[in-house]
Design a protein around this motif. Structure first.
Motif, PDB file in Angstrom:
ATOM      1  N   VAL A  63     -63.765 -20.513 -24.049  1.00  0.00           N
ATOM      2  CA  VAL A  63     -64.783 -20.989 -24.845  1.00  0.00           C
ATOM      3  C   VAL A  63     -64.066 -21.837 -26.327  1.00  0.00           C
ATOM      4  CG1 VAL A  63     -66.566 -20.692 -26.339  1.00  0.00           C
ATOM      5  CG2 VAL A  63     -66.543 -19.478 -24.396  1.00  0.00           C
ATOM      6  N   GLY A  64     -63.023 -21.026 -26.663  1.00  0.00           N
ATOM      7  CA  GLY A  64     -62.355 -21.636 -28.043  1.00  0.00           C
ATOM      8  C   GLY A  64     -61.635 -22.787 -27.443  1.00  0.00           C
ATOM      9  N   PHE A  65     -60.856 -22.862 -26.415  1.00  0.00           N
ATOM     10  CA  PHE A  65     -60.193 -23.967 -25.993  1.00  0.00           C
ATOM     11  C   PHE A  65     -60.896 -25.179 -25.984  1.00  0.00           C
ATOM     12  CE2 PHE A  65     -57.743 -26.551 -23.328  1.00  0.00           C
ATOM     13  CZ  PHE A  65     -56.617 -27.231 -24.009  1.00  0.00           C
ATOM     14  N   LEU A  66     -62.177 -24.921 -25.083  1.00  0.00           N
ATOM     15  CA  LEU A  66     -63.141 -26.289 -24.743  1.00  0.00           C
ATOM     16  C   LEU A  66     -63.593 -26.660 -26.305  1.00  0.00           C
ATOM     17  CD1 LEU A  66     -64.417 -27.959 -22.884  1.00  0.00           C
ATOM     18  CD2 LEU A  66     -66.256 -26.246 -22.616  1.00  0.00           C
ATOM     19  N   LEU A  67     -63.861 -25.712 -27.210  1.00  0.00           N
ATOM     20  CA  LEU A  67     -64.446 -26.329 -28.353  1.00  0.00           C
ATOM     21  C   LEU A  67     -63.354 -27.081 -29.151  1.00  0.00           C
ATOM     22  CD1 LEU A  67     -66.326 -23.043 -29.793  1.00  0.00           C
ATOM     23  CD2 LEU A  67     -67.304 -25.096 -29.434  1.00  0.00           C
ATOM     24  N   VAL A  68     -62.246 -26.543 -29.511  1.00  0.00           N
ATOM     25  CA  VAL A  68     -61.194 -27.368 -30.108  1.00  0.00           C
ATOM     26  C   VAL A  68     -60.718 -28.492 -29.197  1.00  0.00           C
ATOM     27  CG1 VAL A  68     -58.865 -27.067 -30.795  1.00  0.00           C
ATOM     28  CG2 VAL A  68     -60.239 -25.071 -31.097  1.00  0.00           C
ATOM     29  N   TRP A  69     -60.733 -28.408 -27.885  1.00  0.00           N
ATOM     30  CA  TRP A  69     -60.090 -29.677 -26.822  1.00  0.00           C
ATOM     31  C   TRP A  69     -61.166 -30.801 -27.262  1.00  0.00           C
ATOM     32  CZ3 TRP A  69     -55.895 -31.369 -25.240  1.00  0.00           C
ATOM     33  CH2 TRP A  69     -55.971 -32.166 -24.174  1.00  0.00           C
ATOM     34  N   CYS A  70     -62.468 -30.622 -27.340  1.00  0.00           N
ATOM     35  CA  CYS A  70     -63.526 -31.599 -27.310  1.00  0.00           C
ATOM     36  C   CYS A  70     -63.425 -32.204 -28.689  1.00  0.00           C
ATOM     37  CB  CYS A  70     -64.760 -31.025 -26.696  1.00  0.00           C
ATOM     38  SG  CYS A  70     -66.259 -31.957 -27.051  1.00  0.00           S
ATOM     39  N   ALA A  71     -63.652 -31.196 -29.632  1.00  0.00           N
ATOM     40  CA  ALA A  71     -63.574 -31.652 -31.010  1.00  0.00           C
ATOM     41  C   ALA A  71     -62.353 -32.674 -31.166  1.00  0.00           C
ATOM     42  CB  ALA A  71     -63.893 -30.470 -32.081  1.00  0.00           C
ATOM     43  N   GLY A  72     -61.205 -32.299 -30.818  1.00  0.00           N
ATOM     44  CA  GLY A  72     -59.972 -32.867 -31.053  1.00  0.00           C
ATOM     45  C   GLY A  72     -60.119 -34.318 -30.395  1.00  0.00           C
ATOM     46  N   ILE A  73     -60.352 -34.497 -29.194  1.00  0.00           N
ATOM     47  CA  ILE A  73     -60.479 -35.601 -28.556  1.00  0.00           C
ATOM     48  C   ILE A  73     -61.717 -36.605 -29.204  1.00  0.00           C
ATOM     49  CG2 ILE A  73     -61.368 -36.689 -26.327  1.00  0.00           C
ATOM     50  CD1 ILE A  73     -60.186 -34.231 -24.926  1.00  0.00           C
ATOM     51  N   LEU A  74     -62.567 -36.113 -29.467  1.00  0.00           N
ATOM     52  CA  LEU A  74     -63.563 -36.887 -30.176  1.00  0.00           C
ATOM     53  C   LEU A  74     -63.097 -37.339 -31.278  1.00  0.00           C
ATOM     54  CD1 LEU A  74     -66.834 -34.869 -29.319  1.00  0.00           C
ATOM     55  CD2 LEU A  74     -66.324 -37.200 -28.632  1.00  0.00           C
ATOM     56  N   ARG A  75     -62.465 -36.509 -32.223  1.00  0.00           N
ATOM     57  CA  ARG A  75     -61.724 -36.855 -33.612  1.00  0.00           C
ATOM     58  C   ARG A  75     -60.869 -38.047 -33.197  1.00  0.00           C
ATOM     59  NH1 ARG A  75     -62.644 -34.812 -38.148  1.00  0.00           N
ATOM     60  NH2 ARG A  75     -63.599 -32.717 -37.373  1.00  0.00           N
ATOM     61  N   LEU A  76     -59.972 -37.843 -32.374  1.00  0.00           N
ATOM     62  CA  LEU A  76     -58.790 -38.758 -32.168  1.00  0.00           C
ATOM     63  C   LEU A  76     -59.257 -40.209 -32.011  1.00  0.00           C
ATOM     64  CD1 LEU A  76     -55.815 -39.145 -31.504  1.00  0.00           C
ATOM     65  CD2 LEU A  76     -56.422 -38.648 -29.073  1.00  0.00           C
ATOM     66  N   PHE A  77     -60.467 -40.088 -31.051  1.00  0.00           N
ATOM     67  CA  PHE A  77     -61.035 -41.556 -30.599  1.00  0.00           C
ATOM     68  C   PHE A  77     -62.080 -41.929 -31.801  1.00  0.00           C
ATOM     69  CE2 PHE A  77     -58.968 -40.352 -26.902  1.00  0.00           C
ATOM     70  CZ  PHE A  77     -58.445 -41.393 -26.362  1.00  0.00           C
ATOM     71  N   GLY A  78     -62.331 -41.333 -32.847  1.00  0.00           N
ATOM     72  CA  GLY A  78     -63.217 -41.773 -34.027  1.00  0.00           C
ATOM     73  C   GLY A  78     -64.781 -41.408 -33.492  1.00  0.00           C
ATOM     74  N   PHE A  79     -64.968 -40.385 -33.016  1.00  0.00           N
ATOM     75  CA  PHE A  79     -66.394 -40.157 -32.279  1.00  0.00           C
ATOM     76  C   PHE A  79     -66.688 -38.592 -32.677  1.00  0.00           C
ATOM     77  CE2 PHE A  79     -65.201 -43.574 -29.211  1.00  0.00           C
ATOM     78  CZ  PHE A  79     -66.135 -44.540 -29.708  1.00  0.00           C
ATOM     79  N   ALA A  80     -66.306 -38.269 -34.034  1.00  0.00           N
ATOM     80  CA  ALA A  80     -66.512 -36.784 -34.295  1.00  0.00           C
ATOM     81  C   ALA A  80     -68.290 -36.624 -34.332  1.00  0.00           C
ATOM     82  CB  ALA A  80     -65.735 -36.486 -35.528  1.00  0.00           C
ATOM     83  N   GLY A  81     -68.801 -37.652 -34.675  1.00  0.00           N
ATOM     84  CA  GLY A  81     -70.270 -37.578 -34.644  1.00  0.00           C
ATOM     85  C   GLY A  81     -70.967 -37.241 -33.438  1.00  0.00           C
ATOM     86  N   ARG A  82     -70.187 -37.300 -32.347  1.00  0.00           N
ATOM     87  CA  ARG A  82     -70.767 -36.983 -31.164  1.00  0.00           C
ATOM     88  C   ARG A  82     -70.613 -35.420 -30.372  1.00  0.00           C
ATOM     89  NH1 ARG A  82     -69.473 -42.625 -27.604  1.00  0.00           N
ATOM     90  NH2 ARG A  82     -70.844 -43.959 -29.105  1.00  0.00           N
ATOM     91  N   VAL A  83     -69.977 -34.542 -31.370  1.00  0.00           N
ATOM     92  CA  VAL A  83     -69.217 -33.263 -30.884  1.00  0.00           C
ATOM     93  C   VAL A  83     -70.503 -32.418 -30.391  1.00  0.00           C
ATOM     94  CG1 VAL A  83     -69.348 -31.924 -33.430  1.00  0.00           C
ATOM     95  CG2 VAL A  83     -67.774 -31.629 -31.375  1.00  0.00           C
ATOM     96  N   GLN A  84     -71.700 -32.358 -31.304  1.00  0.00           N
ATOM     97  CA  GLN A  84     -72.616 -31.385 -30.795  1.00  0.00           C
ATOM     98  C   GLN A  84     -73.381 -31.940 -29.194  1.00  0.00           C
ATOM     99  OE1 GLN A  84     -74.757 -29.199 -34.527  1.00  0.00           O
ATOM    100  NE2 GLN A  84     -75.963 -31.224 -33.561  1.00  0.00           N
ATOM    101  N   GLN A  85     -73.539 -33.139 -29.279  1.00  0.00           N
ATOM    102  CA  GLN A  85     -73.958 -33.397 -27.836  1.00  0.00           C
ATOM    103  C   GLN A  85     -72.982 -33.187 -26.851  1.00  0.00           C
ATOM    104  OE1 GLN A  85     -75.068 -37.599 -29.626  1.00  0.00           O
ATOM    105  NE2 GLN A  85     -77.026 -37.298 -28.220  1.00  0.00           N
ATOM    106  N   THR A  86     -71.687 -33.606 -27.082  1.00  0.00           N
ATOM    107  CA  THR A  86     -70.809 -33.319 -26.311  1.00  0.00           C
ATOM    108  C   THR A  86     -70.416 -32.171 -25.642  1.00  0.00           C
ATOM    109  OG1 THR A  86     -69.645 -35.371 -26.935  1.00  0.00           O
ATOM    110  CG2 THR A  86     -68.394 -34.359 -25.309  1.00  0.00           C
ATOM    111  N   LEU A  87     -70.550 -31.280 -26.427  1.00  0.00           N
ATOM    112  CA  LEU A  87     -70.228 -29.867 -26.405  1.00  0.00           C
ATOM    113  C   LEU A  87     -71.389 -29.353 -25.446  1.00  0.00           C
ATOM    114  CD1 LEU A  87     -68.394 -28.428 -29.706  1.00  0.00           C
ATOM    115  CD2 LEU A  87     -67.506 -28.550 -27.173  1.00  0.00           C
ATOM    116  N   SER A  88     -72.514 -29.726 -25.846  1.00  0.00           N
ATOM    117  CA  SER A  88     -73.764 -29.138 -25.377  1.00  0.00           C
ATOM    118  C   SER A  88     -73.690 -29.534 -23.783  1.00  0.00           C
ATOM    119  CB  SER A  88     -75.244 -29.730 -26.010  1.00  0.00           C
ATOM    120  OG  SER A  88     -75.280 -29.412 -27.242  1.00  0.00           O
ATOM    121  N   ALA A  89     -73.181 -30.769 -23.597  1.00  0.00           N
ATOM    122  CA  ALA A  89     -73.120 -31.341 -22.029  1.00  0.00           C
ATOM    123  C   ALA A  89     -72.059 -30.686 -21.393  1.00  0.00           C
ATOM    124  CB  ALA A  89     -72.937 -32.839 -22.222  1.00  0.00           C
ATOM    125  N   LEU A  90     -70.789 -30.097 -21.840  1.00  0.00           N
ATOM    126  CA  LEU A  90     -69.935 -29.490 -21.268  1.00  0.00           C
ATOM    127  C   LEU A  90     -70.071 -28.133 -21.009  1.00  0.00           C
ATOM    128  CD1 LEU A  90     -66.817 -31.140 -23.521  1.00  0.00           C
ATOM    129  CD2 LEU A  90     -67.186 -31.385 -20.773  1.00  0.00           C
TER     130      LEU A  90
END
Length: 173
Positions: A63-90
Protein backbone atom coordinates in the motif's frame (compact mmCIF):
# COMPACT_ATOMS: atom_id res chain seq x y z
CA UNK A 1 -27.04 -4.18 -4.89
CA UNK A 2 -27.50 -1.58 -7.58
CA UNK A 3 -25.35 0.93 -5.66
CA UNK A 4 -22.57 -1.68 -5.43
CA UNK A 5 -22.75 -2.16 -9.19
CA UNK A 6 -22.58 1.61 -9.65
CA UNK A 7 -19.37 1.69 -7.61
CA UNK A 8 -17.75 -1.36 -9.24
CA UNK A 9 -18.70 -0.63 -12.87
CA UNK A 10 -16.25 2.27 -13.43
CA UNK A 11 -13.38 0.14 -12.11
CA UNK A 12 -14.32 -2.70 -14.49
CA UNK A 13 -14.42 -0.22 -17.35
CA UNK A 14 -10.86 0.83 -16.46
CA UNK A 15 -9.74 -2.81 -16.07
CA UNK A 16 -11.14 -3.51 -19.54
CA UNK A 17 -9.27 -0.48 -20.99
CA UNK A 18 -12.55 1.26 -21.86
CA UNK A 19 -11.94 4.17 -19.49
CA UNK A 20 -9.13 5.79 -17.58
CA UNK A 21 -8.67 7.24 -14.13
CA UNK A 22 -10.14 10.51 -15.34
CA UNK A 23 -13.53 8.79 -15.55
CA UNK A 24 -13.62 8.49 -11.76
CA UNK A 25 -14.73 11.37 -9.56
CA UNK A 26 -11.97 13.30 -7.82
CA UNK A 27 -13.28 12.14 -4.47
CA UNK A 28 -11.53 11.50 -1.18
CA UNK A 29 -14.34 9.16 0.03
CA UNK A 30 -13.95 7.07 -3.15
CA UNK A 31 -10.18 6.93 -2.63
CA UNK A 32 -10.61 5.86 1.01
CA UNK A 33 -13.13 3.19 -0.05
CA UNK A 34 -10.83 1.90 -2.81
CA UNK A 35 -7.87 1.72 -0.41
CA UNK A 36 -9.98 0.00 2.25
CA UNK A 37 -11.25 -2.65 -0.17
CA UNK A 38 -7.73 -3.13 -1.53
CA UNK A 39 -6.39 -3.63 2.00
CA UNK A 40 -9.09 -6.19 2.84
CA UNK A 41 -8.36 -8.17 -0.33
CA UNK A 42 -4.60 -7.80 0.16
CA UNK A 43 -4.88 -9.14 3.72
CA UNK A 44 -6.82 -12.17 2.43
CA UNK A 45 -4.19 -12.87 -0.21
CA UNK A 46 -1.22 -12.36 2.10
CA UNK A 47 -2.74 -14.51 4.86
CA UNK A 48 -3.43 -17.30 2.38
CA UNK A 49 -0.02 -17.27 0.74
CA UNK A 50 2.56 -16.10 3.29
CA UNK A 51 3.48 -16.77 6.92
CA UNK A 52 1.57 -14.63 9.45
CA UNK A 53 4.64 -12.61 10.38
CA UNK A 54 4.79 -11.34 6.79
CA UNK A 55 1.41 -9.58 6.92
CA UNK A 56 2.42 -6.19 8.40
CA UNK A 57 5.51 -5.57 6.27
CA UNK A 58 3.94 -6.89 3.05
CA UNK A 59 0.78 -4.86 3.54
CA UNK A 60 2.73 -1.75 4.46
CA UNK A 61 5.10 -1.98 1.49
CA UNK A 62 2.34 -2.82 -0.99
CA UNK A 63 0.00 0.00 0.00
CA UNK A 64 2.73 2.47 0.97
CA UNK A 65 4.86 1.95 -2.10
CA UNK A 66 1.86 2.29 -4.43
CA UNK A 67 0.90 5.57 -2.74
CA UNK A 68 4.42 6.99 -2.89
CA UNK A 69 5.20 5.60 -6.38
CA UNK A 70 2.02 6.99 -7.92
CA UNK A 71 2.29 10.39 -6.23
CA UNK A 72 5.95 10.65 -7.25
CA UNK A 73 5.27 9.81 -10.88
CA UNK A 74 2.39 12.28 -11.07
CA UNK A 75 4.49 15.01 -9.44
CA UNK A 76 7.44 14.27 -11.74
CA UNK A 77 5.27 14.79 -14.82
CA UNK A 78 3.40 17.79 -13.42
CA UNK A 79 0.07 16.09 -12.77
CA UNK A 80 -0.06 16.07 -8.96
CA UNK A 81 -3.67 17.25 -9.15
CA UNK A 82 -4.66 13.84 -10.52
CA UNK A 83 -3.44 11.84 -7.54
CA UNK A 84 -6.85 11.00 -5.98
CA UNK A 85 -8.36 9.76 -9.23
CA UNK A 86 -5.24 7.83 -10.20
CA UNK A 87 -4.85 6.17 -6.80
CA UNK A 88 -8.57 5.37 -6.73
CA UNK A 89 -8.20 3.68 -10.13
CA UNK A 90 -5.06 1.76 -9.11
CA UNK A 91 -6.44 0.54 -5.78
CA UNK A 92 -9.93 -0.20 -7.14
CA UNK A 93 -8.78 -2.18 -10.16
CA UNK A 94 -6.04 -3.81 -8.08
CA UNK A 95 -8.64 -5.10 -5.63
CA UNK A 96 -10.84 -6.43 -8.45
CA UNK A 97 -7.98 -8.23 -10.18
CA UNK A 98 -6.67 -9.69 -6.91
CA UNK A 99 -10.16 -11.01 -6.21
CA UNK A 100 -10.16 -12.69 -9.61
CA UNK A 101 -6.78 -14.30 -8.95
CA UNK A 102 -7.47 -15.26 -5.34
CA UNK A 103 -9.36 -18.52 -5.93
CA UNK A 104 -6.65 -19.82 -8.25
CA UNK A 105 -3.73 -18.87 -6.04
CA UNK A 106 -5.05 -19.31 -2.52
CA UNK A 107 -7.55 -22.17 -2.55
CA UNK A 108 -4.95 -24.87 -1.73
CA UNK A 109 -4.10 -23.17 1.57
CA UNK A 110 -7.73 -23.51 2.64
CA UNK A 111 -7.72 -27.27 2.09
CA UNK A 112 -10.40 -27.18 -0.60
CA UNK A 113 -10.47 -30.68 -2.11
CA UNK A 114 -10.89 -29.50 -5.70
CA UNK A 115 -8.03 -30.50 -7.96
CA UNK A 116 -7.13 -27.83 -10.46
CA UNK A 117 -4.14 -28.85 -12.56
CA UNK A 118 -1.00 -26.91 -11.73
CA UNK A 119 -0.52 -25.76 -15.33
CA UNK A 120 -4.03 -24.26 -15.31
CA UNK A 121 -3.42 -22.45 -12.00
CA UNK A 122 -0.10 -21.10 -13.28
CA UNK A 123 -1.64 -20.07 -16.61
CA UNK A 124 -4.47 -18.18 -14.90
CA UNK A 125 -2.09 -16.57 -12.39
CA UNK A 126 0.27 -15.39 -15.14
CA UNK A 127 -2.63 -14.13 -17.27
CA UNK A 128 -4.04 -12.10 -14.36
CA UNK A 129 -0.56 -10.81 -13.47
CA UNK A 130 -0.02 -9.62 -17.05
CA UNK A 131 -3.50 -8.12 -17.08
CA UNK A 132 -2.76 -6.32 -13.79
CA UNK A 133 0.53 -4.90 -15.08
CA UNK A 134 -1.23 -3.77 -18.27
CA UNK A 135 -4.07 -2.14 -16.35
CA UNK A 136 -1.66 -0.32 -14.02
CA UNK A 137 0.33 0.78 -17.08
CA UNK A 138 -2.85 1.99 -18.75
CA UNK A 139 -3.87 3.97 -15.66
CA UNK A 140 -0.44 5.54 -15.22
CA UNK A 141 -0.13 6.37 -18.93
CA UNK A 142 -3.51 8.10 -18.95
CA UNK A 143 -2.76 9.93 -15.70
CA UNK A 144 0.49 11.42 -16.99
CA UNK A 145 -0.67 11.81 -20.62
CA UNK A 146 2.13 9.61 -21.96
CA UNK A 147 2.28 6.50 -24.12
CA UNK A 148 1.29 3.06 -22.92
CA UNK A 149 4.98 2.09 -23.08
CA UNK A 150 5.86 4.74 -20.48
CA UNK A 151 2.97 3.66 -18.28
CA UNK A 152 3.95 0.00 -18.61
CA UNK A 153 7.53 0.80 -17.64
CA UNK A 154 6.36 2.40 -14.40
CA UNK A 155 3.92 -0.47 -13.74
CA UNK A 156 6.60 -3.11 -14.33
CA UNK A 157 8.97 -1.38 -11.91
CA UNK A 158 6.19 -1.28 -9.30
CA UNK A 159 5.43 -5.00 -9.66
CA UNK A 160 9.12 -5.97 -9.59
CA UNK A 161 9.66 -4.04 -6.36
CA UNK A 162 6.58 -5.57 -4.73
CA UNK A 163 7.47 -9.13 -5.77
CA UNK A 164 11.10 -8.71 -4.72
CA UNK A 165 10.01 -7.44 -1.32
CA UNK A 166 7.54 -10.33 -0.97
CA UNK A 167 10.34 -12.79 -1.72
CA UNK A 168 12.28 -11.37 1.22
CA UNK A 169 9.44 -12.20 3.64
CA UNK A 170 8.94 -15.83 2.97
CA UNK A 171 8.09 -18.41 0.44
CA UNK A 172 4.56 -18.71 -0.86
CA UNK A 173 2.86 -21.54 0.94
Amino acid sequence: MQSLQAIVRPFWQIALFRAGPESLPDSRPLLVLAIAVYIVVDVMVIMALYPRHALPPLLLIDVGFLLVWCAGILRLFGFAGRVQQTLSALFGTGALLQLLAFPFSAWPSFGIPVEIPLFLRVLVAVAILLWSVSVYGHILARAISKSMGVGLTFAIVYFIVIYEFAAQWGQVR
